[in-house]
Design an enzyme around this catalytic site. Sequence first.
Site, mmCIF file in Angstrom:
data_model
loop_
_atom_site.group_PDB
_atom_site.id
_atom_site.type_symbol
_atom_site.label_atom_id
_atom_site.label_comp_id
_atom_site.label_asym_id
_atom_site.label_seq_id
_atom_site.Cartn_x
_atom_site.Cartn_y
_atom_site.Cartn_z
ATOM 1 N N LYS A 9 -0.715 15.479 -10.009
ATOM 2 C CA LYS A 9 0.298 15.266 -11.044
ATOM 3 C C LYS A 9 1.220 16.480 -11.200
ATOM 4 O O LYS A 9 2.416 16.328 -11.490
ATOM 5 C CB LYS A 9 -0.367 14.898 -12.368
ATOM 6 C CG LYS A 9 -1.106 13.561 -12.326
ATOM 7 C CD LYS A 9 -0.183 12.406 -11.921
ATOM 8 C CE LYS A 9 -0.867 11.063 -11.963
ATOM 9 N NZ LYS A 9 0.044 9.944 -11.636
ATOM 10 N N TYR A 32 -7.026 15.333 -9.661
ATOM 11 C CA TYR A 32 -6.003 14.501 -10.306
ATOM 12 C C TYR A 32 -4.870 15.365 -10.846
ATOM 13 O O TYR A 32 -3.690 15.068 -10.647
ATOM 14 C CB TYR A 32 -6.654 13.697 -11.434
ATOM 15 C CG TYR A 32 -5.714 12.789 -12.198
ATOM 16 C CD1 TYR A 32 -5.369 11.539 -11.702
ATOM 17 C CD2 TYR A 32 -5.185 13.169 -13.430
ATOM 18 C CE1 TYR A 32 -4.522 10.693 -12.410
ATOM 19 C CE2 TYR A 32 -4.347 12.340 -14.149
ATOM 20 C CZ TYR A 32 -4.014 11.098 -13.636
ATOM 21 O OH TYR A 32 -3.170 10.273 -14.335
ATOM 22 N N THR A 71 -4.938 1.459 -20.632
ATOM 23 C CA THR A 71 -4.625 0.589 -19.506
ATOM 24 C C THR A 71 -5.923 0.248 -18.783
ATOM 25 O O THR A 71 -6.966 0.881 -19.011
ATOM 26 C CB THR A 71 -3.680 1.275 -18.504
ATOM 27 O OG1 THR A 71 -4.380 2.373 -17.878
ATOM 28 C CG2 THR A 71 -2.426 1.798 -19.190
ATOM 29 N N ASP A 92 0.863 -1.176 0.000
ATOM 30 C CA ASP A 92 0.000 0.000 0.000
ATOM 31 C C ASP A 92 0.903 1.230 0.000
ATOM 32 O O ASP A 92 1.562 1.527 0.995
ATOM 33 C CB ASP A 92 -0.895 -0.018 1.243
ATOM 34 C CG ASP A 92 -1.742 1.239 1.390
ATOM 35 O OD1 ASP A 92 -1.654 2.140 0.536
ATOM 36 O OD2 ASP A 92 -2.506 1.320 2.380
#
Length: 261
Positions: free
Chosen positions: A157, A153, A188, A60
């Site tokens: 990044k 998000y 993916t 984790d």
Amino acid sequence: MSRLKDKHAIITGGAQGQGAAIARAFVAEGARVVIADVADDAGSALADELGDVASFSHHDVSDPASWDRLVTEAEERLGAPVNVLVNNAGVLRFGEVDTMPLDDFDLLINVNLRGCFLGMRAVAPSMKQNRQGSIINCSSVEGLAGMASLTAYTGTKFAIRGMSKAAAVELGAHGVRVNSVHPGMIDTPMTQAHGGDAAMQWGATRVPLERVGTPEDIAPLYVYLAGDESGYTTGSEFVVDGGVTATHAFYPGNSGRGAAR
């Protein structure tokens, strides 16, 4: 092939997608790898596929104790200090800034950002002591520009991009390099979970090369950054996006070919 001979790597999020392609590419070039992930079945199957030079550890990335265990186990299994870390683990959640659940925001921070920081912190002492190491942090094209519905998000990044530069400055004198990789839209399991093939087909219309990327498009760059060929490269950003960041919002995609200029 032996571009990564004597490289001993941890790859987080290594069980599938980009991580699995990186693991296969590393092994093909002579590295020994520990695949770290919460996806036990996929990770174990990949380690079995790759043979004695690979092993799997349940991990984790948001848990400091899990990092301590991982590095200790990795060095025991590899029989040498870890000298390559690929901080690849990440999650993707969409949500507009005024409606996104705080739990989703916290998940992105804990996995994408906290996980990257903890990984660097876990391997830095040994790398500094041995005066060698390459840390490769997976950011995104959303670490270079914003996208609607991806405020959280994008924030993680951008932060990975900045942390990579700061860490490169801190660790450079100790022979440790830190770089960030900025993939575009890659096919993916993580991206397929948000729209499936229809999203991939739409994405291809927005890319100058007219296709989305594959994990195999990304892996060779990680081989370069992990190896001695990139020995004078640190604090840099490497973009693999089919040309997305070469243009701007006026790029029409396939639907606009032939439009007046």
